[in-house]
Design a protein around this motif. Structure first.
Motif, PDB file in Angstrom:
ATOM      1  N   ALA A  88       0.833  -1.208   0.000  1.00  0.00           N
ATOM      2  CA  ALA A  88       0.000   0.000   0.000  1.00  0.00           C
ATOM      3  C   ALA A  88       0.863   1.250   0.000  1.00  0.00           C
ATOM      4  CB  ALA A  88      -0.938   0.002   1.203  1.00  0.00           C
ATOM      5  N   ALA A  89       1.946   1.238   0.776  1.00  0.00           N
ATOM      6  CA  ALA A  89       2.826   2.409   0.838  1.00  0.00           C
ATOM      7  C   ALA A  89       3.476   2.674  -0.516  1.00  0.00           C
ATOM      8  CB  ALA A  89       3.889   2.202   1.912  1.00  0.00           C
ATOM      9  N   VAL A  90       3.917   1.606  -1.179  1.00  0.00           N
ATOM     10  CA  VAL A  90       4.572   1.757  -2.483  1.00  0.00           C
ATOM     11  C   VAL A  90       3.571   2.185  -3.548  1.00  0.00           C
ATOM     12  CG1 VAL A  90       5.775   0.515  -4.321  1.00  0.00           C
ATOM     13  CG2 VAL A  90       6.408   0.119  -1.931  1.00  0.00           C
ATOM     14  N   VAL A  91       2.421   1.535  -3.573  1.00  0.00           N
ATOM     15  CA  VAL A  91       1.393   1.868  -4.571  1.00  0.00           C
ATOM     16  C   VAL A  91       0.894   3.296  -4.376  1.00  0.00           C
ATOM     17  CG1 VAL A  91      -0.957   1.323  -5.316  1.00  0.00           C
ATOM     18  CG2 VAL A  91       0.707  -0.517  -4.985  1.00  0.00           C
ATOM     19  N   ALA A  92       0.732   3.711  -3.132  1.00  0.00           N
ATOM     20  CA  ALA A  92       0.299   5.084  -2.855  1.00  0.00           C
ATOM     21  C   ALA A  92       1.291   6.087  -3.421  1.00  0.00           C
ATOM     22  CB  ALA A  92       0.136   5.292  -1.349  1.00  0.00           C
ATOM     23  N   ALA A  93       2.572   5.812  -3.231  1.00  0.00           N
ATOM     24  CA  ALA A  93       3.606   6.725  -3.745  1.00  0.00           C
ATOM     25  C   ALA A  93       3.568   6.790  -5.269  1.00  0.00           C
ATOM     26  CB  ALA A  93       4.980   6.269  -3.262  1.00  0.00           C
ATOM     27  N   MET A  94       3.335   5.654  -5.917  1.00  0.00           N
ATOM     28  CA  MET A  94       3.281   5.640  -7.381  1.00  0.00           C
ATOM     29  C   MET A  94       2.073   6.407  -7.908  1.00  0.00           C
ATOM     30  SD  MET A  94       6.000   4.166  -8.500  1.00  0.00           S
ATOM     31  CE  MET A  94       6.733   5.085  -7.122  1.00  0.00           C
ATOM     32  N   VAL A 143      -7.013   6.522 -15.346  1.00  0.00           N
ATOM     33  CA  VAL A 143      -7.011   7.761 -16.137  1.00  0.00           C
ATOM     34  C   VAL A 143      -5.718   8.531 -15.894  1.00  0.00           C
ATOM     35  CG1 VAL A 143      -8.174   9.962 -16.555  1.00  0.00           C
ATOM     36  CG2 VAL A 143      -9.535   7.901 -16.140  1.00  0.00           C
ATOM     37  N   ALA A 144      -5.347   8.706 -14.637  1.00  0.00           N
ATOM     38  CA  ALA A 144      -4.116   9.433 -14.321  1.00  0.00           C
ATOM     39  C   ALA A 144      -2.885   8.644 -14.719  1.00  0.00           C
ATOM     40  CB  ALA A 144      -4.071   9.754 -12.830  1.00  0.00           C
ATOM     41  N   VAL A 145      -2.898   7.338 -14.473  1.00  0.00           N
ATOM     42  CA  VAL A 145      -1.736   6.515 -14.827  1.00  0.00           C
ATOM     43  C   VAL A 145      -1.503   6.552 -16.331  1.00  0.00           C
ATOM     44  CG1 VAL A 145      -0.797   4.171 -14.842  1.00  0.00           C
ATOM     45  CG2 VAL A 145      -1.985   5.022 -12.808  1.00  0.00           C
ATOM     46  N   ASP A 146      -2.572   6.454 -17.100  1.00  0.00           N
ATOM     47  CA  ASP A 146      -2.431   6.502 -18.556  1.00  0.00           C
ATOM     48  C   ASP A 146      -1.953   7.867 -19.032  1.00  0.00           C
ATOM     49  OD1 ASP A 146      -3.302   3.901 -18.667  1.00  0.00           O
ATOM     50  OD2 ASP A 146      -5.345   4.396 -19.299  1.00  0.00           O
ATOM     51  N   ARG A 147      -2.503   8.933 -18.450  1.00  0.00           N
ATOM     52  CA  ARG A 147      -2.125  10.267 -18.901  1.00  0.00           C
ATOM     53  C   ARG A 147      -0.691  10.590 -18.491  1.00  0.00           C
ATOM     54  NH1 ARG A 147      -3.399  12.610 -23.005  1.00  0.00           N
ATOM     55  NH2 ARG A 147      -5.621  12.236 -22.602  1.00  0.00           N
ATOM     56  N   ALA A 148      -0.236  10.097 -17.339  1.00  0.00           N
ATOM     57  CA  ALA A 148       1.153  10.327 -16.914  1.00  0.00           C
ATOM     58  C   ALA A 148       2.127   9.632 -17.852  1.00  0.00           C
ATOM     59  CB  ALA A 148       1.348   9.840 -15.486  1.00  0.00           C
ATOM     60  N   ASP A 149       1.736   8.450 -18.339  1.00  0.00           N
ATOM     61  CA  ASP A 149       2.545   7.693 -19.293  1.00  0.00           C
ATOM     62  C   ASP A 149       3.971   7.484 -18.771  1.00  0.00           C
ATOM     63  OD1 ASP A 149       2.938   6.262 -21.591  1.00  0.00           O
ATOM     64  OD2 ASP A 149       3.503   8.002 -22.800  1.00  0.00           O
ATOM     65  N   ASN A 150       4.054   7.052 -17.512  1.00  0.00           N
ATOM     66  CA  ASN A 150       5.343   6.816 -16.863  1.00  0.00           C
ATOM     67  C   ASN A 150       5.537   5.305 -16.742  1.00  0.00           C
ATOM     68  OD1 ASN A 150       7.334   6.348 -14.796  1.00  0.00           O
ATOM     69  ND2 ASN A 150       7.082   8.486 -14.135  1.00  0.00           N
ATOM     70  N   GLU A 151       6.481   4.764 -17.503  1.00  0.00           N
ATOM     71  CA  GLU A 151       6.653   3.314 -17.555  1.00  0.00           C
ATOM     72  C   GLU A 151       7.099   2.742 -16.212  1.00  0.00           C
ATOM     73  OE1 GLU A 151       6.069  -0.285 -19.119  1.00  0.00           O
ATOM     74  OE2 GLU A 151       5.596   1.642 -20.071  1.00  0.00           O
ATOM     75  N   ALA A 152       7.899   3.497 -15.461  1.00  0.00           N
ATOM     76  CA  ALA A 152       8.334   3.024 -14.141  1.00  0.00           C
ATOM     77  C   ALA A 152       7.142   2.888 -13.200  1.00  0.00           C
ATOM     78  CB  ALA A 152       9.373   3.978 -13.554  1.00  0.00           C
ATOM     79  N   VAL A 153       6.238   3.848 -13.243  1.00  0.00           N
ATOM     80  CA  VAL A 153       5.027   3.776 -12.416  1.00  0.00           C
ATOM     81  C   VAL A 153       4.207   2.555 -12.797  1.00  0.00           C
ATOM     82  CG1 VAL A 153       2.794   4.872 -11.976  1.00  0.00           C
ATOM     83  CG2 VAL A 153       4.893   6.233 -11.893  1.00  0.00           C
ATOM     84  N   ARG A 154       4.018   2.329 -14.082  1.00  0.00           N
ATOM     85  CA  ARG A 154       3.244   1.177 -14.533  1.00  0.00           C
ATOM     86  C   ARG A 154       3.864  -0.137 -14.072  1.00  0.00           C
ATOM     87  NH1 ARG A 154       2.647   3.788 -19.859  1.00  0.00           N
ATOM     88  NH2 ARG A 154       0.515   4.544 -20.085  1.00  0.00           N
ATOM     89  N   THR A 155       5.197  -0.213 -14.143  1.00  0.00           N
ATOM     90  CA  THR A 155       5.882  -1.448 -13.770  1.00  0.00           C
ATOM     91  C   THR A 155       5.697  -1.759 -12.291  1.00  0.00           C
ATOM     92  OG1 THR A 155       7.537  -1.150 -15.506  1.00  0.00           O
ATOM     93  CG2 THR A 155       8.133  -2.591 -13.673  1.00  0.00           C
ATOM     94  N   VAL A 156       5.853  -0.751 -11.451  1.00  0.00           N
ATOM     95  CA  VAL A 156       5.714  -0.959 -10.010  1.00  0.00           C
ATOM     96  C   VAL A 156       4.271  -1.302  -9.655  1.00  0.00           C
ATOM     97  CG1 VAL A 156       5.882   0.138  -7.747  1.00  0.00           C
ATOM     98  CG2 VAL A 156       7.672   0.504  -9.444  1.00  0.00           C
ATOM     99  N   LEU A 157       3.311  -0.626 -10.270  1.00  0.00           N
ATOM    100  CA  LEU A 157       1.905  -0.912  -9.989  1.00  0.00           C
ATOM    101  C   LEU A 157       1.520  -2.326 -10.432  1.00  0.00           C
ATOM    102  CD1 LEU A 157       0.152   2.463 -10.921  1.00  0.00           C
ATOM    103  CD2 LEU A 157       0.667   1.567  -8.649  1.00  0.00           C
ATOM    104  N   ALA A 158       2.074  -2.768 -11.565  1.00  0.00           N
ATOM    105  CA  ALA A 158       1.776  -4.122 -12.023  1.00  0.00           C
ATOM    106  C   ALA A 158       2.328  -5.166 -11.064  1.00  0.00           C
ATOM    107  CB  ALA A 158       2.369  -4.334 -13.421  1.00  0.00           C
ATOM    108  N   LEU A 159       3.433  -4.859 -10.410  1.00  0.00           N
ATOM    109  CA  LEU A 159       4.055  -5.811  -9.497  1.00  0.00           C
ATOM    110  C   LEU A 159       3.341  -5.868  -8.161  1.00  0.00           C
ATOM    111  CD1 LEU A 159       6.404  -7.770  -8.994  1.00  0.00           C
ATOM    112  CD2 LEU A 159       7.761  -5.818  -8.202  1.00  0.00           C
ATOM    113  N   TYR A 160       3.029  -4.701  -7.585  1.00  0.00           N
ATOM    114  CA  TYR A 160       2.494  -4.659  -6.223  1.00  0.00           C
ATOM    115  C   TYR A 160       0.985  -4.408  -6.138  1.00  0.00           C
ATOM    116  CZ  TYR A 160       7.319  -4.702  -4.709  1.00  0.00           C
ATOM    117  OH  TYR A 160       8.621  -5.065  -4.495  1.00  0.00           O
TER     118      TYR A 160
END
Length: 219
Positions: A88-94, A143-160
């Motif tokens: 939760a802490a990691v996902v919140a930060a992302m 919506v925000a994740v797609d608009r940010a288009d940050n691959e590092a964010v997507r990778t971490v969210l997919a993992l956790y």
């Protein structure tokens, strides 16, 4: 619940698709905590070879949904409060990063998509459809994740992210979903005003709420 005995139609699934199928089965309870995962059975069920199943199980072990016991077996991991809090802490930060980056780029259509997803979330909750509520919540945050288009964010969210989904399923089945919808509306207001920092604080808080939830109740 045992692995279903009937096979799905054979398909040339990629590892990511196999991972998604197995992840969803764990999250929705088809594969229950503690259940042994045999790659032969899973491969037959999914209509694939054992190789993508083994690779998918390794990925799921890294995210904490699967537990590999050396010399023994591979099982569905129990819901671990400490792991949920860490995730939760990691996902919140992302999500905070995603909202900060996305807010200046939001279009009016993006804001409308967030409103529609929140309306769908409330409707699903009122109908007692937890799966639909989860899907709508994911669409809202996407919506925000797609608009940010940050691959590092997507990778971490997919993992956790999947680690939280079992905890979210419990929360969305409770009255807390109404509070989440109100926070969604607050986030939408800040995004519509293009106030990135205020929006990011709300987005982060939505996920950090799970830290409090898991100290009170085990999913």
């Amino acid at each position: 619940m045992p692995v279903p005995s009937t096979s799905l139609p054979p398909r040339g699934l990629l590892r990511d698709e196999v991972r998604t199928r197995l992840r969803d089965a764990i999250v929705d309870g088809t594969l229950a905590p503690g259940e042994q995962l045999r790659d032969v059975e899973l491969a037959t069920w999914l209509g694939v070879s054992r190789t993508p199943v083994r690779e998918a199980l390794l990925d799921l072990a890294r995210s904490g949904l699967v537990l590999a016991l050396p010399g023994r077996s591979t099982v569905v991991a129990p819901v671990d409060d400490d792991k949920v809090r860490d995730a939760a802490a990691v996902v919140a930060a992302m999500h905070r990063v995603a909202v900060v980056e996305a807010t200046p780029r939001f279009t009016d259509d993006d804001i409308d998509r967030m409103r529609q997803a929140n309306d769908a979330f409330l409707a699903a909750h009122d109908a007692g459809d937890t799966s639909a509520a989860l899907a709508a919540d994911h669409a809202f945050h996407a919506v925000a994740v797609d608009r940010a288009d940050n691959e590092a964010v997507r990778t971490v969210l997919a993992l956790y992210g999947p680690v939280l989904e079992r905890a979210e399923r419990l929360r969305f089945a409770s009255n807390d979903a109404t509070a989440s919808a109100a926070r969604h509306a607050e986030l939408i207001r800040h995004c519509a005003a293009r106030d990135a920092q205020a929006a990011a604080a709300v987005a982060e808080g939505l996920w950090l709420d799970l830290l409090t939830d898991t100290t009170q109740e085990t999913p």
